[in-house]
Design a protein around this motif. Sequence first.
Motif, PDB file in Angstrom:
ATOM      1  N   VAL A   1       0.846  -1.195   0.000  1.00 29.21           N
ATOM      2  CA  VAL A   1       0.000   0.000   0.000  1.00 29.21           C
ATOM      3  C   VAL A   1       0.886   1.252   0.000  1.00 29.21           C
ATOM      4  O   VAL A   1       1.813   1.360   0.810  1.00 29.21           O
ATOM      5  CB  VAL A   1      -0.934   0.020   1.226  1.00 29.21           C
ATOM      6  N   LYS A   2       0.587   2.160  -0.895  1.00 27.66           N
ATOM      7  CA  LYS A   2       1.266   3.455  -0.956  1.00 27.66           C
ATOM      8  C   LYS A   2       0.397   4.485  -0.234  1.00 27.66           C
ATOM      9  O   LYS A   2      -0.762   4.685  -0.598  1.00 27.66           O
ATOM     10  CB  LYS A   2       1.479   3.874  -2.409  1.00 27.66           C
TER      11      LYS A   2
ATOM     12  N   ARG B   1      -1.920  -4.731  -4.720  1.00 22.65           N
ATOM     13  CA  ARG B   1      -1.347  -3.397  -4.600  1.00 22.65           C
ATOM     14  C   ARG B   1      -2.475  -2.393  -4.443  1.00 22.65           C
ATOM     15  O   ARG B   1      -3.556  -2.562  -5.015  1.00 22.65           O
ATOM     16  CB  ARG B   1      -0.498  -3.044  -5.820  1.00 22.65           C
TER      17      ARG B   1
ATOM     18  N   GLU C   1      -3.332   2.044  -3.491  1.00 25.93           N
ATOM     19  CA  GLU C   1      -2.894   3.410  -3.234  1.00 25.93           C
ATOM     20  C   GLU C   1      -3.927   4.087  -2.347  1.00 25.93           C
ATOM     21  O   GLU C   1      -5.111   4.136  -2.692  1.00 25.93           O
ATOM     22  CB  GLU C   1      -2.716   4.185  -4.535  1.00 25.93           C
ATOM     23  N   CYS C   2      -3.471   4.554  -1.205  1.00 27.19           N
ATOM     24  CA  CYS C   2      -4.351   5.201  -0.234  1.00 27.19           C
ATOM     25  C   CYS C   2      -4.528   6.666  -0.617  1.00 27.19           C
ATOM     26  O   CYS C   2      -3.574   7.442  -0.579  1.00 27.19           O
ATOM     27  CB  CYS C   2      -3.755   5.062   1.165  1.00 27.19           C
ATOM     28  N   LYS C   3      -5.739   7.046  -0.981  1.00 27.87           N
ATOM     29  CA  LYS C   3      -6.015   8.412  -1.418  1.00 27.87           C
ATOM     30  C   LYS C   3      -7.058   9.049  -0.508  1.00 27.87           C
ATOM     31  O   LYS C   3      -8.050   8.398  -0.155  1.00 27.87           O
ATOM     32  CB  LYS C   3      -6.524   8.424  -2.862  1.00 27.87           C
TER      33      LYS C   3
END
Length: 261
Positions: free
Chosen positions: A22-23, A129, A131-133
Amino acid sequence: MATQIQEGELDCTNASRGVWLVKVPKYISQRWDKAPGNIEVGKLRIARTPSGQKSGQSGRPKLDVSFSLSEAVLAMEKSEAIPKDHKFVISNVNNQTLGVFSQTTPPANSNAVVPETEKLMMEGRVIQRAECKPEGSETYMKLKLEGFRKSAVPARMAKRLDDVVHVKPVANHRYNVEFTQKKKSEGKKVRDDKDKVMNVLFAAFEKHQYYNIKDLAGITRQPVTYLKEILNEVCNYNLKNPHRNMYELKPEYRHYKEDED
């Protein structure tokens, strides 16, 4: 029975475990770095909904992941408010093979009877995968606006001096003087007789097989253009490693001294 992992070995006990990569935004990672290890940093909610629910068709369940920061993390810095609610944008990793590894170093002041060694472990294989937004909230908009303002501030700014500063002008700086003196000490390079230059070159190549143009110019004290003309006649220029960009004598001019018994 647990076995001791020797230094340099990899523990693959958890190799089959699936993990998420996780980004997260920078402001979250900064808060997590400062957070103590005994507090809750956030809550993750995962919901599965059919992908074809709107069209009335049944399909593969779709992941709907949301993340909320805890109040303890939000209250760590009162001066800067950060968004609380976030969404995960999921992407697959079918075309990649990724893993997560950890390295554990034993404490330096350990008094154990059996000394611990450094452990290398595989924590799992990446199966998802994300992406935390942040969600579009007023807090997030204020945070982005503040970021734009900080990036617009120049790194160097003119500052007004209230006190009088006396600066004495210098006619010639120190590095210019040193460069001029070095050039004078070397003297002007004048072309010598071609045979004399070749004798100097042959004597140099008896000591070493390869030279670059800078070293040969210092040995012969000749202008580089004139020196290259002579080198093209008696030397080969290497274009490949391991002696790239270096000169060596042509085979018909080679005569190396042999070691005496």
